[in-house]
Design an enzyme around this catalytic site. Structure first.
Site, PDB file in Angstrom:
ATOM      1  N   LYS A   1      36.198  37.349  31.338  1.00 33.08           N
ATOM      2  CA  LYS A   1      37.044  37.541  32.517  1.00 33.08           C
ATOM      3  C   LYS A   1      36.933  36.366  33.501  1.00 33.08           C
ATOM      4  CE  LYS A   1      37.432  42.501  32.079  1.00 33.08           C
ATOM      5  NZ  LYS A   1      36.721  42.678  30.799  1.00 33.08           N
TER       6      LYS A   1
HETATM    7  C1  PLP Z   1      37.229  43.316  29.690  1.00 28.80           C
HETATM    8  C2  PLP Z   1      36.490  43.083  28.416  1.00 28.80           C
HETATM    9  C3  PLP Z   1      37.089  43.343  27.154  1.00 28.80           C
HETATM   10  C4  PLP Z   1      38.480  43.922  27.018  1.00 28.80           C
HETATM   11  O1  PLP Z   1      39.492  43.033  27.397  1.00 28.80           O
HETATM   12  P1  PLP Z   1      40.999  43.525  27.636  1.00 28.80           P
HETATM   13  O2  PLP Z   1      41.732  42.374  28.188  1.00 28.80           O
HETATM   14  O3  PLP Z   1      40.907  44.688  28.589  1.00 28.80           O
HETATM   15  O4  PLP Z   1      41.549  43.971  26.308  1.00 28.80           O
HETATM   16  C5  PLP Z   1      36.364  43.024  26.022  1.00 28.80           C
HETATM   17  N1  PLP Z   1      35.111  42.541  26.100  1.00 28.80           N
HETATM   18  C6  PLP Z   1      34.494  42.290  27.278  1.00 28.80           C
HETATM   19  C7  PLP Z   1      33.112  41.779  27.292  1.00 28.80           C
HETATM   20  C8  PLP Z   1      35.160  42.552  28.479  1.00 28.80           C
HETATM   21  O5  PLP Z   1      34.553  42.307  29.654  1.00 28.80           O
END
Ligand code: PLP
Length: 455
Positions: A107
């Protein structure tokens, strides 16, 4: 570039307004009015690539020089010179490590840029916002890191008391910046989300404090993630398949957009944990919501994948009225069915999906440790398990590694006996002073707190 809502009735907006709005006023999500193509030649270096790929989406609101400076700033804090390095896992299968940003999850790639976009837009307009958000772990710390120190942004993040890991909590509560506030709510993640929704629905409160959101439906987050798919395809050269550990469908949607823009991506493989609404959809053509189950990969513990709405809009020939009606039925009946011809045109040629249970997750973490000598986090492990089942002869597979193993040390230790250590910049995290307040699951109490910290 103009942006339209997936539900067809909100006004068209330019990029900067879309970034600040988050959700459209008709409840839909903003998408660009058309999909640009990738330029014929791509510049070297991740930040330069990002500026080039994203320019068509921001055009009019940011100059090329501004975009280059923002992307340089966003990615200079990553701990790897390649920003998102590719690492060999086994023959024909590589990991793209998306976790070298400040808070150790993918993120950061989007939120480091989004924080800078917010700051730049607000400074130019002499406005300020109050970001409020709920987190079950990764989003909160990445959002805080993206905006800490911004003069025009205050941020309040609600998290469920006792239900986020210690590393995740400390990544939020140890940030010492006058615009950053965290609240431990005596309740669940759903309670936190309901409090945030209630604050947004309280129109006088929302307007008084100029509330804003940076959740995964914000267009700029989806946009920023497109870049690493382009990077993966160009570094490998020739067609690749990509497996994505998936929750809200934001990350994998970015892969679809990169493919739509011309990146050489064959298939996108959606990897779910036991919260497998998407995998069931790909198997049955029906989207049906069930309850959420806690798993070892908590950032993928979702009930519905909100970003899927953007793909649905494409599948409906960009008809907002049809999309709105379909989602209304989903809300009322808990079920959404797509037509066979839509499935054959949009889903079958591009997407594959499978799931991994907690048992599969632990077995995969262990097997990667034994065969490659690497520690992977549980979300990445869900991806690796599913990728291995979906390999195609002669087509390189890239699995998106979405978190650093030290972010989920308990699961990694359980699988391998090895406890992953935090990287240097966080080595003293467990000793840093924490700053947080504890509040009841009560809207007036939370609103009063938000009002008290607004600058
Ligand atoms: C947020 C997150 C996901 C999922 O991502 P999306 O965009 O919601 O599909 C997967 N792995 C980690 C470590 C995350 O923080």
């Amino acid at each position: 570039m103009r942006y339209v809502s997936t539900r067809g009735t909100a006004p068209e907006l330019g990029f900067a307004d879309v970034v600040l709005a988050g959700l459209a006023t008709d409840g839909g999500l903003y998408v660009p009015s058309h999909w640009p193509s990738l330029p014929a030649s791509l510049p070297d270096g991740y930040a330069a690539l990002a500026a080039e790929v994203l320019m068509p989406y921001v055009g009019g609101d940011f100059t090329r020089e501004q975009m280059s400076a923002l992307c340089d700033g966003a990615y200079s804090g990553f701990r790897h010179p390649g920003v998102v390095p590719l690492v060999g896992l086994e023959p024909g299968h590589q990991l793209m490590e998306l976790f070298h940003g400040p808070t150790l999850a993918f993120k950061d790639v989007a939120l480091q840029l989004l924080g800078r976009l917010f700051d730049s837009i607000l400074t130019a307009r002499s406005e300020r916002v109050m970001i409020v958000g709920a987190t079950s772990g990764d989003t909160g710390s990445a959002a805080i890191d993206g905006v800490k120190g911004c003069d025009n942004v205050d941020i309040v993040i609600l998290y469920p008391h006792g239900r986020v890991s210690e590393v995740q909590r400390r990544q939020m509560t140890t940030v010492d910046s006058p615009n950053v506030h965290t609240v431990a709510v005596d309740g669940t993640f759903d309670d936190c989300q309901d409090l945030v929704k209630a604050m947004f629905n309280d129109a006088p409160f929302r307007e008084r404090h100029n509330l804003s959101a940076v959740n995964s439906i914000n267009w700029a987050r989806v946009m920023a993630q497109v870049v690493y798919y382009v990077e993966a395809a160009r570094r490998i050269g020739g067609e690749i398949d990509v497996t994505v550990p998936t929750g809200n469908f934001g990350n994998v949607l970015s892969g679809w957009i990169a493919r739509r823009m011309g990146a050489k991506i064959g298939r996108l493989v959606v990897a779910s944990n036991d919260n497998d609404i998407l995998t069931r959809f790909f198997e049955t053509h029906e989207m049906r919501a069930t309850g959420v189950q806690p798993t070892l990969s908590p950032s993928m513990d979702i009930q519905v994948s909100s970003n899927f709405e953007r793909l649905l809009f494409e599948m409906n020939g960009r008809d907002g009225a049809v999309t709105r009606e379909q989602l209304g039925r989903f809300r009322d009946k808990g079920s959404l069915l797509v037509e066979a011809d839509q499935y054959d045109e949009w889903i079958a040629p591009v997407f594959r999906a499978s799931r991994a249970s907690d048992h599969d997750t632990l077995v995969t973490i262990r097997s990667v440790h034994e065969t490659a000598g690497m520690l992977i986090d549980p979300h990445t492990a869900v991806g690796v398990k599913v990728a291995r089942e979906n390999m195609r002869e002669g087509i390189p597979m890239v699995t998106m590694a979405t978190a650093h193993p030290a972010k989920f040390p308990d699961a990694v230790e359980r699988a391998t006996g090895v406890r992953p250590g935090l990287p240097d910049h966080l080595a003293d995290l467990m000793g840093r002073p924490e700053r947080t307040v504890m509040l009841p699951n009560d809207l007036p109490a939370v609103e009063q707190f938000v009002a008290s910290v607004a600058r």
